[in-house]
Design an enzyme around this catalytic site. Structure first.
Site: not given
Ligand code: J9Q
Length: 237
Positions: A92, A119, A157, A172
């Protein structure tokens, strides 16, 4: 031929995903080589540990560099000029993925997707062994496995020869920088709801005009951020 390696503690999640549909076809046709690797294969203790408690305290567990860095280095080579694969960590904290970034990844001949879990990942993994961090969006998941699948599907794709109709890649949503407008198929009337007359008129110029007006209206209503960008929507950026 693009080569994609995936490093995860849940390799079984990828089974049917890699076998079926476009991803399966791309592999069968030899357009993509995709391999999944279990991070625990690099763990050396009796419990095959991949994580530990965070320094400084706090909830949850942090992925330790101990099996992760050797795994990344074995699969992608050491960080630096002689590295074989671009190492992308799904987290994230990464830069958000969009279609231009996906096309950028397609330019690599070899990728290693590292699925974070728990985490977080010890910062030294990111500093010493990763090339970039990518996020799929601002929401909480338990790990990078689903984002890794999204990247694989988005890349596959784009490979020439995977889609039956290459024209659909271009038109698309996001291929042209705007959302698509509404689509209809038969029947012409369903539970009292018809189909916009123009789509059945056979007037192709009118249909094109109607579709771009719909795309613009929908984008303005739902994703004004796409219109506010300072770039040319036709460039796909
Ligand atoms: C690894 N939330 O969430 C959105 N893109 C990647 C992630 C993510 C997460 C937790 C662990 C990736």
């Amino acid at each position: 031929m693009i080569r994609i390696d995936i490093l995860t503690i849940f390799p079984a999640l990828f089974g049917p995903f890699l076998e079926l549909a476009f991803v399966g076809q791309a592999r069968e046709k030899g357009l993509a080589r995709i391999a999944v690797h279990d991070l625990r294969d690099w763990a050396s203790d009796r419990h095959r540990s991949v994580d530990d408690t965070p320094y400084g305290g706090g909830p949850g567990m942090v992925m330790t560099p101990e099996p992760l860095i050797p795994a990344i280095e074995e699969l992608a080579g050491p960080k630096g000029p002689q590295r074989k694969s671009r190492v992308v960590v799904l987290s994230p904290q990464g830069r958000p993925l969009d279609q231009p970034r996906l096309r950028g990844l397609l330019a690599e001949e070899s990728l290693l997707l590292v699925c974070g879990r728990y985490e977080g990942i010890d910062q030294r993994v990111l500093d010493l062994a990763a090339d970039e961090e990518v996020s799929l969006g601002d929401y909480v998941l338990s790990g990078g496995e689903v984002p890794a699948m999204a990247i694989v599907e988005g890349l596959v794709r784009l490979l020439p020869g995977v889609l039956g109709n290459p024209e659909s890649v271009r038109t698309d949503s996001f291929g042209g920088g705007l959302l698509e407008g509404p689509q209809y198929t038969r029947p012409p009337e369903y539970r009292g709801h018809g189909v916009p007359e123009v789509l059945r008129s056979g007037d192709h110029a009118a249909i094109l005009r109607w579709r771009s007006a719909q795309a613009l209206t929908r984008t303005r209503e739902r994703r004004p951020d796409l219109l506010d960008r300072g770039d040319d929507p036709e460039s796909g950026n």
